[in-house]
Design a protein around this motif. Structure first.
Motif, PDB file in Angstrom:
ATOM      1  N   HIS A 173       0.829  -1.144   0.150  1.00 43.74           N
ATOM      2  CA  HIS A 173      -0.097  -0.024   0.099  1.00 43.74           C
ATOM      3  C   HIS A 173       0.887   1.286  -0.001  1.00 43.74           C
ATOM      4  O   HIS A 173       0.736   2.028  -0.879  1.00 43.74           O
ATOM      5  CB  HIS A 173      -0.813  -0.110   1.037  1.00 43.74           C
ATOM      6  N   LEU A 174       1.723   1.416   0.765  1.00 41.52           N
ATOM      7  CA  LEU A 174       2.884   2.265   0.869  1.00 41.52           C
ATOM      8  C   LEU A 174       3.425   2.636  -0.444  1.00 41.52           C
ATOM      9  O   LEU A 174       3.677   3.665  -0.820  1.00 41.52           O
ATOM     10  CB  LEU A 174       3.787   2.407   2.170  1.00 41.52           C
ATOM     11  N   ALA A 175       4.057   1.400  -0.901  1.00 45.16           N
ATOM     12  CA  ALA A 175       4.802   1.641  -2.446  1.00 45.16           C
ATOM     13  C   ALA A 175       3.932   2.078  -3.422  1.00 45.16           C
ATOM     14  O   ALA A 175       4.579   2.973  -4.506  1.00 45.16           O
ATOM     15  CB  ALA A 175       5.133   0.295  -2.690  1.00 45.16           C
ATOM     16  N   ASN A 176       2.635   1.846  -3.444  1.00 43.12           N
ATOM     17  CA  ASN A 176       1.799   2.411  -4.508  1.00 43.12           C
ATOM     18  C   ASN A 176       1.365   3.931  -4.375  1.00 43.12           C
ATOM     19  O   ASN A 176       1.521   4.678  -5.386  1.00 43.12           O
ATOM     20  CB  ASN A 176       0.405   1.627  -4.326  1.00 43.12           C
ATOM     21  N   PHE A 177       1.293   4.356  -3.041  1.00 42.58           N
ATOM     22  CA  PHE A 177       0.795   5.508  -2.805  1.00 42.58           C
ATOM     23  C   PHE A 177       2.112   6.680  -2.567  1.00 42.58           C
ATOM     24  O   PHE A 177       2.068   7.676  -2.838  1.00 42.58           O
ATOM     25  CB  PHE A 177      -0.032   6.018  -1.632  1.00 42.58           C
ATOM     26  N   HIS A 178       3.238   6.098  -2.209  1.00 38.22           N
ATOM     27  CA  HIS A 178       4.382   6.719  -1.949  1.00 38.22           C
ATOM     28  C   HIS A 178       5.586   5.941  -2.908  1.00 38.22           C
ATOM     29  O   HIS A 178       6.484   5.281  -2.171  1.00 38.22           O
ATOM     30  CB  HIS A 178       4.742   7.038  -0.540  1.00 38.22           C
ATOM     31  N   PRO A 179       5.621   6.029  -4.065  1.00 34.22           N
ATOM     32  CA  PRO A 179       6.649   5.362  -4.720  1.00 34.22           C
ATOM     33  C   PRO A 179       8.233   5.743  -4.587  1.00 34.22           C
ATOM     34  O   PRO A 179       8.234   7.123  -4.354  1.00 34.22           O
ATOM     35  CB  PRO A 179       6.461   5.440  -6.346  1.00 34.22           C
ATOM     36  N   VAL A 180       9.111   5.026  -4.433  1.00 33.40           N
ATOM     37  CA  VAL A 180      10.613   5.343  -4.271  1.00 33.40           C
ATOM     38  C   VAL A 180      11.234   5.196  -5.642  1.00 33.40           C
ATOM     39  O   VAL A 180      11.366   4.017  -6.137  1.00 33.40           O
ATOM     40  CB  VAL A 180      11.019   4.703  -3.155  1.00 33.40           C
ATOM     41  N   ASN A 181      11.683   6.167  -6.344  1.00 29.94           N
ATOM     42  CA  ASN A 181      12.493   6.165  -7.435  1.00 29.94           C
ATOM     43  C   ASN A 181      13.872   5.795  -7.303  1.00 29.94           C
ATOM     44  O   ASN A 181      14.770   5.871  -8.320  1.00 29.94           O
ATOM     45  CB  ASN A 181      12.378   7.574  -8.104  1.00 29.94           C
ATOM     46  N   VAL A 182      14.491   5.907  -6.085  1.00 32.35           N
ATOM     47  CA  VAL A 182      15.971   5.653  -5.995  1.00 32.35           C
ATOM     48  C   VAL A 182      15.969   4.570  -4.915  1.00 32.35           C
ATOM     49  O   VAL A 182      15.166   4.085  -4.209  1.00 32.35           O
ATOM     50  CB  VAL A 182      16.715   6.886  -5.293  1.00 32.35           C
ATOM     51  N   ASP A 183      17.202   4.184  -4.947  1.00 30.95           N
ATOM     52  CA  ASP A 183      17.817   2.976  -3.881  1.00 30.95           C
ATOM     53  C   ASP A 183      17.341   3.498  -2.241  1.00 30.95           C
ATOM     54  O   ASP A 183      17.979   4.469  -1.837  1.00 30.95           O
ATOM     55  CB  ASP A 183      19.408   2.733  -3.803  1.00 30.95           C
ATOM     56  N   PRO A 184      16.406   2.750  -1.852  1.00 30.01           N
ATOM     57  CA  PRO A 184      15.798   3.206  -0.382  1.00 30.01           C
ATOM     58  C   PRO A 184      16.863   3.037   0.727  1.00 30.01           C
ATOM     59  O   PRO A 184      17.083   3.573   1.751  1.00 30.01           O
ATOM     60  CB  PRO A 184      14.897   2.097  -0.205  1.00 30.01           C
ATOM     61  N   GLU A 185      18.056   2.265   0.346  1.00 30.05           N
ATOM     62  CA  GLU A 185      19.152   1.967   1.173  1.00 30.05           C
ATOM     63  C   GLU A 185      19.974   3.379   1.419  1.00 30.05           C
ATOM     64  O   GLU A 185      20.816   3.431   2.165  1.00 30.05           O
ATOM     65  CB  GLU A 185      19.981   0.792   0.712  1.00 30.05           C
ATOM     66  N   ALA A 186      19.769   4.273   0.506  1.00 32.85           N
ATOM     67  CA  ALA A 186      20.555   5.546   0.433  1.00 32.85           C
ATOM     68  C   ALA A 186      19.836   6.646   0.924  1.00 32.85           C
ATOM     69  O   ALA A 186      20.298   7.865   0.677  1.00 32.85           O
ATOM     70  CB  ALA A 186      21.543   5.580  -0.653  1.00 32.85           C
ATOM     71  N   GLU A 187      18.817   6.273   1.636  1.00 34.61           N
ATOM     72  CA  GLU A 187      17.608   7.495   1.932  1.00 34.61           C
ATOM     73  C   GLU A 187      17.329   7.453   3.293  1.00 34.61           C
ATOM     74  O   GLU A 187      17.230   6.566   4.179  1.00 34.61           O
ATOM     75  CB  GLU A 187      16.446   7.602   0.940  1.00 34.61           C
ATOM     76  N   VAL A 188      17.135   8.965   3.594  1.00 33.55           N
ATOM     77  CA  VAL A 188      16.654   9.127   4.952  1.00 33.55           C
ATOM     78  C   VAL A 188      15.744  10.181   4.778  1.00 33.55           C
ATOM     79  O   VAL A 188      15.779  11.175   3.973  1.00 33.55           O
ATOM     80  CB  VAL A 188      17.394   9.640   6.075  1.00 33.55           C
ATOM     81  N   VAL A 189      14.405  10.554   5.490  1.00 33.38           N
ATOM     82  CA  VAL A 189      13.653  11.643   5.480  1.00 33.38           C
ATOM     83  C   VAL A 189      13.990  12.342   6.753  1.00 33.38           C
ATOM     84  O   VAL A 189      14.034  11.928   7.740  1.00 33.38           O
ATOM     85  CB  VAL A 189      11.941  10.928   5.853  1.00 33.38           C
ATOM     86  N   GLN A 190      13.810  13.919   6.222  1.00 35.28           N
ATOM     87  CA  GLN A 190      14.375  14.772   7.211  1.00 35.28           C
ATOM     88  C   GLN A 190      13.202  15.637   7.372  1.00 35.28           C
ATOM     89  O   GLN A 190      12.590  16.010   6.241  1.00 35.28           O
ATOM     90  CB  GLN A 190      15.617  15.578   7.163  1.00 35.28           C
ATOM     91  N   TRP A 191      12.925  16.338   8.460  1.00 32.52           N
ATOM     92  CA  TRP A 191      11.795  17.275   8.697  1.00 32.52           C
ATOM     93  C   TRP A 191      12.084  18.241   9.910  1.00 32.52           C
ATOM     94  O   TRP A 191      12.768  17.801  10.686  1.00 32.52           O
ATOM     95  CB  TRP A 191      10.456  16.739   8.840  1.00 32.52           C
ATOM     96  N   GLU A 192      11.312  19.348  10.113  1.00 31.94           N
ATOM     97  CA  GLU A 192      11.397  19.976  11.302  1.00 31.94           C
ATOM     98  C   GLU A 192      10.238  19.720  12.213  1.00 31.94           C
ATOM     99  O   GLU A 192       9.095  19.584  11.707  1.00 31.94           O
ATOM    100  CB  GLU A 192      11.430  21.593  10.933  1.00 31.94           C
ATOM    101  N   GLU A 193      10.509  19.172  13.204  1.00 33.14           N
ATOM    102  CA  GLU A 193       9.625  18.806  14.077  1.00 33.14           C
ATOM    103  C   GLU A 193       8.787  19.801  15.145  1.00 33.14           C
ATOM    104  O   GLU A 193       9.644  20.606  15.618  1.00 33.14           O
ATOM    105  CB  GLU A 193      10.058  17.568  15.144  1.00 33.14           C
ATOM    106  N   GLY A 194       7.665  19.633  15.081  1.00 34.84           N
ATOM    107  CA  GLY A 194       6.989  20.692  15.899  1.00 34.84           C
ATOM    108  C   GLY A 194       7.139  20.554  17.479  1.00 34.84           C
ATOM    109  O   GLY A 194       7.450  19.322  17.756  1.00 34.84           O
TER     110      GLY A 194
END
Length: 779
Positions: free
Chosen positions: A627-648
């Motif tokens: 389900h996640l892969a369908n709605f949030h496709p990853v175009n690059v190697d996931p082993e080389a990725e992190v998600v960063q954000w500013e936490e409230g």
């Protein structure tokens, strides 16, 4: 001569020990215990030993040699056993019972393999079995035809099981089992009925962790059942009379996936019923072990009395005829343990029985099940026991017994909050702070099974809840005010009891997180806990489905693990002794929980998007992997990725009233701790990296058929179109929104094998769907 008499009188008012002149130069600080007479002819050393061993006065003659452990062993053999002759006479007669044995070993009651219809798998020795057929039945290899007998069944699952008694002529087929013939009798707590060819209502609904006592009285021709030691009443009366050798056999029938533990007497019963005997003969060494541990307890009580702050008058009264026990403790305790291990080595089959029975009771009495616990006395006992080579097997059985008692303990509401599994958890946590005992536990083949037992909680059924909460009230109900106050008091007491248990769950998990196994190459802290988490998640995939696969854990284990991890991620690890554990984003500092840190945060995508065939179909909060892969496709190697954000964070202008984890006021999601994790033991945890052959109990891989049963549907899919329960926006609660989410490259790190908070967050989300979501679906 006059000088000698004056010297003797001076000794009588002091300690009953002197320095041997020949060894004075070699050991100026090592004293030897010797006997002496005071002015009244009293021998305080002999009188003290007579008190410890429950002997009449003047039984022990004047000791003319140094008192050491060997002398104590001699006193036990020559005086103690001579006076307490009943400890050596055990009634091994089994009139009215017989077992078919092969003659190659001792009298052991077990499942008769030739009687099995269906398929049983032995999960754990001695008799934890699981049905792998649609309906499996079997008899034991022992029968009874005269007297009063019983056996116990501990429920690992609470589904369709028929427990009872059957004759050898009772037929077992794929569709008929115990109770389905006129000469067999069974109780089924799932459907709350009794079976004897026909079904009739009987008993109570059973739950996981219940101990069912199956009793047969062949004097009154009755069969009755007990649930956790409480009678469910006579189920069958007027049962057929039998003849020697053709009696009633313990028999069970289990539907597919059901598990239970059978105890015919190889271990002490959890809830023995007065007047009923176990079918298997208890070991002949048990009475002597009970007697020796009783003497140990008396010695320890005398030592406690001298080291507590008693008044001088009480001390004079207690020491009037006895010498100080501080000097006697080591030789007497070692002598008692030498005799204890001697009888255990001579009868290896009795180690399990004595460890589960007399030894566990002795340690619980020393430790005390209510706080404040006596950690000092327990440490003195453990120090002596661990000095003996045979103690490893003893402690293995003891750890197993503690885990089992956590599974089967019931919460009893009382003024003190220490109830349910708390006493056994508290004792286990203190013992496992010793590195040598932690290694003993970790090396056991069923390490993970026992870990689950410690995290188990027996849930109450309807009758239990009615007993605990007799008065129920809710806003708008017609009940009077007394019902409201009674219910509030009950729920508060119940909450306090559960909080104490959960606190010990966190202590135990922290011990496992901190533990460094003695293997080469050395592992980092957290490796053992990570392995346990991974295995329990793999084993329970599909636990959120209507048809459960084999081997799933108790739901309470999954909920306990979820609660532990949620608390850790909310409170932070520094306060629990796990300061080595840090997340990717540390802007909040180690004292702020991972879930409440503001500023820049990050999450490694490989934890979610890992192509692991055993994990990808386990639901997360966002849905399954597909389900996640369908709605949030990853175009690059996931082993080389992190998600960063500013936490409230909480938007409070006044820093003095701001709710944080370091202040007195804390967020509602977090609980305050009443105890400091780093206290208690004088023997702190020491980490070593010794080369050793060891293992964590591995979990076998599931078949493709079982893996296919885990569909990708989840609770979030069912709730996606439902409206929100709140009309307020996030800003009205004073929170800042998450801003500027982005994906960046994942930097390599040398501490990649360290257990990270992000891993725990991912595991917590998986545990939510495996353990908590199915509970919500039931309502």
């Amino acid at each position: 001569m006059a000088d000698d008499s004056q010297h003797t009188s001076w000794l009588a008012s002091g300690l009953a020990l002197i320095l041997d002149g020949e060894d004075k130069k070699e050991s100026s600080q090592k004293s030897r215990l010797l006997s002496y007479c005071d002015d009244f002819g009293e021998q305080s050393l002999e009188r003290t030993l007579e008190h410890v061993f429950d002997l009449p006065s003047k039984t022990i003659n004047l000791l003319t040699c140094q008192v050491d452990a060997n002398v104590i062993c001699s006193i036990i053999k020559n005086d103690y056993l001579k006076y307490h002759k009943t400890l050596l006479t055990v009634d091994t007669s089994r009139e009215g019972a017989s077992a078919s044995v092969d003659g190659s070993g001792p009298y052991i009651v077990k499942i008769e393999e030739s009687s099995v219809c269906g398929e049983f798998q032995l999960i754990k020795l001695p008799l934890l079995i699981e049905s792998h057929a649609v309906f499996s039945s079997a008899r034991a290899n022992a029968c009874v035809w005269k007297g009063k007998w019983m056996y116990e069944v501990t429920l690992e699952t609470a589904g369709l099981q028929q427990l009872g008694w059957a004759t050898i002529s009772s037929p077992f087929t794929e569709h008929t089992g115990v109770g389905d013939a006129d000469d067999s009798y069974a109780f089924d707590g799932k459907r709350v009925i009794k079976w004897n060819l026909n079904a009739q209502p009987y008993g109570q609904t059973w739950v996981v962790g219940d101990v069912i006592g199956c009793c047969i009285d062949l004097e009154a021709d009755e069969i009755s059942y007990y649930r956790n030691g409480v009678s469910l009443g006579v189920a069958f009366n007027g049962i057929k009379k039998m003849v020697p050798g053709l009696g009633y056999y313990p028999a069970i029938s289990l539907s597919q996936g059901e598990r239970c533990h059978l105890n015919f007497g190889a271990r002490p019963f959890r809830y023995p019923i007065q007047g009923f005997q176990p079918i298997q003969i208890p070991p002949s060494t048990n009475p002597l072990a009970v007697g020796l541990l009783h003497c140990f307890s008396k010695l320890l009580n005398m030592w406690r009395g001298e080291n507590n702050n008693y008044s001088s008058m009480e001390k004079l009264r207690s020491l009037k005829r006895f010498m100080p026990v501080n000097e006697l403790y080591n030789p007497v305790s070692r002598g008692i343990c030498m005799e204890l291990f001697s009888i255990l080595n001579a009868n290896a089959e009795s180690v399990e029985y004595i460890s589960w029975g007399p030894l566990l009771s002795f340690l619980m009495d020393v430790f005390r099940d209510q706080a404040p616990h006596d950690y000092e006395s327990l440490d003195k006992v453990l120090d002596v026991l661990l000095d003996f080579p045979g103690s490893t097997l003893m402690f293995e059985h003891l750890i197993s017994a503690l885990s089992y008692h956590c599974k089967t303990a019931s919460i009893v509401l009382r003024e003190s909050p220490y109830s349910g599994s708390y006493p056994y958890l508290a004792l286990a946590c203190h013992m496992l702070r010793r590195e040598d005992l932690m290694v003993v536990w970790w090396k056991m083949s069923d390490f993970e099974f026992l870990f689950e037992g410690f995290l188990s909680q027996r849930c109450p059924n309807k009758q239990d809840l009615q007993h605990m909460i007799p008065a129920v009230w809710w806003p708008g109900s017609c009940e009077d005010v007394s019902h409201e106050s009674s219910m509030m008091l009950t729920t508060k007491t119940l909450t306090e009891a559960i909080n104490k248990i959960e606190e010990k769950h966190r202590d135990l998990c922290c011990l496992v997180m901190q533990f460094i196994p003695p293997v080469t190459p050395p592992q980092l802290p957290g490796s053992v806990f990570r392995t346990f988490l991974q295995n329990i998640i793999l084993r329970n995939r599909g636990a959120d489905r209507n048809i459960l696969p084999h081997g799933v854990s108790s739901n309470s284990v999954l909920v306990s693990l979820f609660t532990v991890i949620l608390h850790f991620l909310s409170e932070g690890f520094a306060v629990r002794g796990c300061g080595w554990m840090l997340g990717s984003g540390t802007s909040g500092g180690p004292t702020v929980g991972f879930l409440h840190r503001g500023g820049q945060q990050s999450f490694p995508l490989p934890l979610i998007l890992k192509h692991d065939p055993h994990r990808v179909e386990i639901s997360r909060l966002g849905g399954s992997y597909s389900h996640l892969a369908n709605f949030h496709p990853v175009n690059v190697d996931p082993e080389a990725e992190v998600v960063q954000w500013e936490e409230g964070c909480v938007d409070d202008v006044d820093p003095e009233t701001r709710i944080t984890h370091v202040g007195i006021q804390k967020p509602c999601c977090c609980l305050s701790l009443d105890a400091n994790f780093s206290r208690i033991s004088k023997n702190p945890f020491r980490y070593t990296a010794k080369a050793s052959q060891s293992h964590c109990g591995s979990i076998p891989e599931r078949s493709a058929q079982v893996a296919a049963e885990c569909s990708s549907g989840n609770l979030n899919d069912d709730m996606a179109d439902k409206p929100s329960t709140s009309d307020q926006s996030d800003s009205e609660f004073g929170y800042l929104l998450v801003q500027q989410m982005r994906v960046v490259a994942l930097e390599s790190t040398s501490s990649s094998s360290t257990l990270k908070e992000e891993e725990l967050l991912d595991a917590m989300l998986l545990l939510y769907h495996l353990g908590l979501a199915p509970n919500f679906k039931q309502w």
